[in-house]
Motif scaffolding. Sequence first.
Motif, PDB file in Angstrom:
ATOM      1  N   GLY A 132       1.180  -1.186   0.050  1.00  0.00           N
ATOM      2  CA  GLY A 132       0.153   0.379  -0.082  1.00  0.00           C
ATOM      3  C   GLY A 132       0.439   1.366  -0.360  1.00  0.00           C
ATOM      4  N   ASN A 133       2.091   1.092  -0.641  1.00  0.00           N
ATOM      5  CA  ASN A 133       2.923   2.901  -0.379  1.00  0.00           C
ATOM      6  C   ASN A 133       2.355   3.813  -1.255  1.00  0.00           C
ATOM      7  OD1 ASN A 133       4.697   4.290  -0.276  1.00  0.00           O
ATOM      8  ND2 ASN A 133       6.427   3.098  -1.353  1.00  0.00           N
ATOM      9  N   LYS A 134       1.825   4.477  -0.431  1.00  0.00           N
ATOM     10  CA  LYS A 134       1.182   5.840  -1.276  1.00  0.00           C
ATOM     11  C   LYS A 134       1.409   7.148  -1.016  1.00  0.00           C
ATOM     12  CE  LYS A 134      -2.251   2.858  -3.249  1.00  0.00           C
ATOM     13  NZ  LYS A 134      -2.950   2.768  -4.066  1.00  0.00           N
ATOM     14  N   ALA A 135       3.165   6.953  -0.330  1.00  0.00           N
ATOM     15  CA  ALA A 135       4.045   7.996  -0.065  1.00  0.00           C
ATOM     16  C   ALA A 135       4.457   8.410  -1.599  1.00  0.00           C
ATOM     17  CB  ALA A 135       5.192   7.768   0.835  1.00  0.00           C
ATOM     18  N   ASP A 136       3.732   8.809  -3.014  1.00  0.00           N
ATOM     19  CA  ASP A 136       4.761   9.033  -3.797  1.00  0.00           C
ATOM     20  C   ASP A 136       5.343  10.872  -3.718  1.00  0.00           C
ATOM     21  OD1 ASP A 136       2.685  10.745  -3.257  1.00  0.00           O
ATOM     22  OD2 ASP A 136       1.382   9.791  -6.395  1.00  0.00           O
ATOM     23  N   TYR A 137       5.671  11.079  -4.920  1.00  0.00           N
ATOM     24  CA  TYR A 137       6.173  12.826  -4.484  1.00  0.00           C
ATOM     25  C   TYR A 137       5.958  13.903  -4.502  1.00  0.00           C
ATOM     26  CZ  TYR A 137       9.854  16.058  -5.391  1.00  0.00           C
ATOM     27  OH  TYR A 137      10.791  16.947  -4.660  1.00  0.00           O
TER      28      TYR A 137
END
Length: 267
Positions: A90-95
């Motif tokens: 669930g990695n949603k930490a985009d730039y």
Amino acid sequence: MPTLQDPLTIVTDLDGSLLDHHTYGWEPAESWLARLQAQHIPLVICSSKTAAEIIPLQRALGISGAPFIAENGAVVRLDDTARPAPFLPGNKADYPVLCQRLAELRARHAFKFTGFADVSEKEVSEWTGLTEHDATLARMREASESIIWRDSAEQFALFRQQLEAQDLTLVQGGRFWHVMRQGSGKGAALRWLLQHSSLSDSATVTIGLGDGPNDAPMLDIVDYAVVIKGYSKNPVILQRQDKHNIYHTAHFGPEGWSEGLTYFITQ
């Protein structure tokens, strides 16, 4: 000691390691690069650089299409697609999200720091010594932000605490602090890559090379670790206990890179 005939994989940092800290050249490493290529030994880049920077560099090194790790482990590429760390569910930490969070923290706590998103290519070029074209590639970030901290130690401790509360972490590189998702990093990214790529053969012998504190997690999980003499004020501290499989070079940059391979690989 391994030989060139063994199933080797070389995992390397770039700035200050394969690339000279000041000139970004790799000429002193060319003879070793040629040997590795002649023996079809994979060269895996594991760097704080962006995918946009690494892809043309791979082309210049003759390793286009090889898997790589970018942005200190926040981005992994297996094929032609670079994507935010796939080993983080669930990695949603985009730039853009990351930069918004940092801006909110700065406004709320009056933190004094400057990130790549805050400046132009010209300023990034001045900070790094990169050409403005290469600085443009360095600003094409996907999952981490590079910052220069300009505040007190007390504020820094609060900053780190606030990041942790948002599931973010700080990694110290050669020039900058890097903000990224907790759980990412060069060690976690390499472990995932070795399990899920064409490099997953259990017989593979890994040699890692790096010069900065951010390289320590990667150097802790390879079979043989080369700690290249660097310019960071902070030493590279490894947790591993097999000291005979760790080599500290006498030379900087690509000279030290070649020195490390010469030490470990029986030719």
